[in-house]
Design a protein around this motif. Structure first.
Motif, PDB file in Angstrom:
ATOM      1  N   GLY A  70       0.804  -1.208   0.000  1.00  0.00           N
ATOM      2  CA  GLY A  70       0.000   0.000   0.000  1.00  0.00           C
ATOM      3  C   GLY A  70       0.840   1.262   0.000  1.00  0.00           C
ATOM      4  O   GLY A  70       2.061   1.237   0.205  1.00  0.00           O
ATOM      5  N   ASP A  71       0.178   2.385  -0.250  1.00  0.00           N
ATOM      6  CA  ASP A  71       0.848   3.680  -0.183  1.00  0.00           C
ATOM      7  C   ASP A  71       1.181   4.011   1.272  1.00  0.00           C
ATOM      8  O   ASP A  71       0.489   3.574   2.196  1.00  0.00           O
ATOM      9  CB  ASP A  71      -0.049   4.770  -0.780  1.00  0.00           C
ATOM     10  N   GLU A  82     -11.146  -0.134  -4.514  1.00  0.00           N
ATOM     11  CA  GLU A  82     -10.266   0.295  -5.601  1.00  0.00           C
ATOM     12  C   GLU A  82      -8.806   0.257  -5.178  1.00  0.00           C
ATOM     13  O   GLU A  82      -7.930  -0.156  -5.948  1.00  0.00           O
ATOM     14  CB  GLU A  82     -10.658   1.707  -6.058  1.00  0.00           C
ATOM     15  N   LYS A  83      -8.512   0.681  -3.954  1.00  0.00           N
ATOM     16  CA  LYS A  83      -7.141   0.598  -3.452  1.00  0.00           C
ATOM     17  C   LYS A  83      -6.692  -0.850  -3.349  1.00  0.00           C
ATOM     18  O   LYS A  83      -5.533  -1.181  -3.632  1.00  0.00           O
ATOM     19  CB  LYS A  83      -7.021   1.282  -2.094  1.00  0.00           C
ATOM     20  N   LEU A  84      -7.591  -1.708  -2.945  1.00  0.00           N
ATOM     21  CA  LEU A  84      -7.266  -3.130  -2.865  1.00  0.00           C
ATOM     22  C   LEU A  84      -6.864  -3.663  -4.237  1.00  0.00           C
ATOM     23  O   LEU A  84      -5.853  -4.369  -4.371  1.00  0.00           O
ATOM     24  CB  LEU A  84      -8.457  -3.918  -2.321  1.00  0.00           C
ATOM     25  N   ALA A  85      -7.618  -3.318  -5.246  1.00  0.00           N
ATOM     26  CA  ALA A  85      -7.316  -3.781  -6.602  1.00  0.00           C
ATOM     27  C   ALA A  85      -5.953  -3.282  -7.064  1.00  0.00           C
ATOM     28  O   ALA A  85      -5.195  -4.016  -7.713  1.00  0.00           O
ATOM     29  CB  ALA A  85      -8.408  -3.315  -7.562  1.00  0.00           C
ATOM     30  N   ARG A 128      -0.049  -4.441  -7.994  1.00  0.00           N
ATOM     31  CA  ARG A 128       1.355  -4.153  -7.688  1.00  0.00           C
ATOM     32  C   ARG A 128       2.121  -5.435  -7.377  1.00  0.00           C
ATOM     33  O   ARG A 128       3.208  -5.666  -7.911  1.00  0.00           O
ATOM     34  CB  ARG A 128       1.440  -3.177  -6.509  1.00  0.00           C
ATOM     35  N   LEU A 129       1.559  -6.256  -6.498  1.00  0.00           N
ATOM     36  CA  LEU A 129       2.255  -7.492  -6.144  1.00  0.00           C
ATOM     37  C   LEU A 129       2.277  -8.460  -7.324  1.00  0.00           C
ATOM     38  O   LEU A 129       3.280  -9.144  -7.562  1.00  0.00           O
ATOM     39  CB  LEU A 129       1.585  -8.140  -4.928  1.00  0.00           C
TER      40      LEU A 129
END
Length: 436
Positions: free
Chosen positions: A246-247, A288-291, A296-297
């Motif tokens: 995450g950010d 949306e952040k989860l997606a 990223r991973l």
């Protein structure tokens, strides 16, 4: 094959039959609402909620919960007269088991109580002390696994020739990588800021350690990965690692997912263990952040992500699991409490999530957590010796049921320095005791 008779078949009934008969006992089964079909069946039979039909069946009285299609304020009755507390005892004296094991298992595994109003903790979580199991003193016992064992005993008595699949104890060590490195891979700005913080606190030892690590003269104190992997290999265990992508934020402080050091670490770990996502605190309520974090991973590993565990164990039902399902996550390891060790869903056996909001089973497999090192140290105030004793007690409980013991540790807590001094020995004792 066992034939189960139910006057009215519901999705809850089908889920609970599959949970106990198939997942726990390894039996083949079918269900019917046709009384005549049931009576003509020549093999083992379970009468669930009908009228008792004689000696050639196992009669289980239904409490009614599994026939409902709504969520209502509910506090189950509890029979504590036996060795294991039984939910939904039979008040009419007809049930051969004395209680409704299917409803009892469903209530606990579905986390029914977490759909009702409750007082959230400061992180927005369902607190262990709010739960039925904690209030009645059986959070440390996987009662659902015992219900399955009770059912097995009753079936063997009624049908001595019935064959059951043997269960095997499993141990899955898991590591949450909240902060991959204390000093490495942080970039110029964060390194400068960290150095200034150390100066402001007159932490010259920390400042000197940062310099030595960045100069390659000393190993990063959070870099315990080689030791972990060698230990898992020694005891023949396949670990699962969860990486925070995450950010940066108040509760999400890992190094950047763009960092070469971070990406190299993820790739190296994935060669020896299963790599999964540690969804950030910020993504807990933001699909949306989860997606984005999943992508990223996935981009680092060049493969789909199938495993997850929520940061801070921030699990909100059913939203958290619904978000994971929408993003094609197939396995989650968040089912545990931060403040208490034990069995949040009443079981030490992986199960499929039942969405009470939609009244339907899902394909999301839930791996229930048994114990986290931070629970023992930070919430319970245990030292290494007391933590070792409690972990062994929990291992004994899971071994009794031939269930799955899942531990949660962090890479920084295995550094054996500072406040975690002595905890490496706790970890190795857990692995050794769990594999002997």
């Amino acid at each position: 094959m066992i034939l189960v008779y139910c006057p009215k078949i519901s999705s809850r009934i089908l889920y609970s039959l599959e949970l106990l008969l198939e997942t726990h006992l390894g039996l083949d089964w079918e269900v019917t609402s046709d009384r005549q079909v049931y009576l003509r069946h020549m093999g083992p039979r379970i009468n669930y909620g009908g009228v008792p039909g004689g000696d050639e069946e196992l009669f289980v009285g239904a409490c009614g919960l599994l026939s409902e299609r709504h969520i209502r304020p509910l506090v189950p009755q509890l029979d504590t007269s036996g060795e294991i507390p039984n939910l939904f005892p039979d008040s009419r004296g007809q049930c051969q088991m004395g209680y409704d094991p299917f409803a009892a298992a469903f209530y606990l595994v579905s986390r029914y109580e977490e759909y009702l109003p409750f007082q959230k903790d400061k992180f927005g979580r369902f607190e262990a002390r709010e739960g039925f199991a904690f209030k009645h003193g059986f959070l440390g016992v996987p009662v659902v696994d015992h219900y399955a064992a009770h059912l097995k005993t009753a079936l063997k008595k009624a049908f001595p020739s019935l064959q059951f699949k043997d269960r095997e104890f499993r141990f899955i060590p898991t590591i949450d990588v909240d902060v991959a490195y204390a000093y490495r891979g942080r970039g110029g700005v964060r390194t400068l800021f960290g150095s200034l913080v150390s100066l402001s606190r007159l932490d010259f030892d920390g400042l000197w350690q940062r310099f030595r690590v960045l100069a390659g003269l000393e190993k990063d104190p959070f870099d315990t990965y080689e030791w972990q992997l060698s230990l898992h290999k020694k005891y023949g265990l396949k670990a699962v690692y969860f990486f925070l992508c995450g950010d940066y934020g108040p509760y999400d402080r890992n190094i950047s997912h763009y960092s070469a050091a971070f990406q190299k670490l993820v790739m190296q770990i994935s060669d020896y263990a299963i790599a999964g996502l540690h969804p950030s605190f910020a993504s807990g309520t933001d699909p949306e952040k989860l997606a984005v974090e999943i992508r990223r991973l996935s981009n680092i590993l060049h493969r789909e992500i199938q495993f997850s565990r929520q940061h801070y164990l921030k699990l909100s039902l059913p939203q958290t699991y619904q978000n994971l399902i929408r993003n094609n996550i197939g396995n989650d390891f968040s089912m545990g409490f931060a403040s208490e060790p034990g069995f949040r869903a009443g079981t030490c056996t992986p199960f499929y999530f039942y969405d009470l909001d939609k009244e339907t089973p899902t394909n999301l497999k839930v791996f229930p957590l048994t114990v986290m090192e931070g629970t023992l140290k930070d919430y319970k105030g245990f030292g290494p010796e007391q933590a070792t004793r409690r972990i062994r007690e929990l291992l004994v409980e899971v071994k009794k049921c031939r269930g799955t013991f899942i531990s949660l540790w962090h890479n920084d807590s295995l550094g054996n320095t500072g406040r975690w001094e002595g905890w490496q020995a706790v970890y190795e004792d857990m692995l050794e005791f769990g594999t002997t």
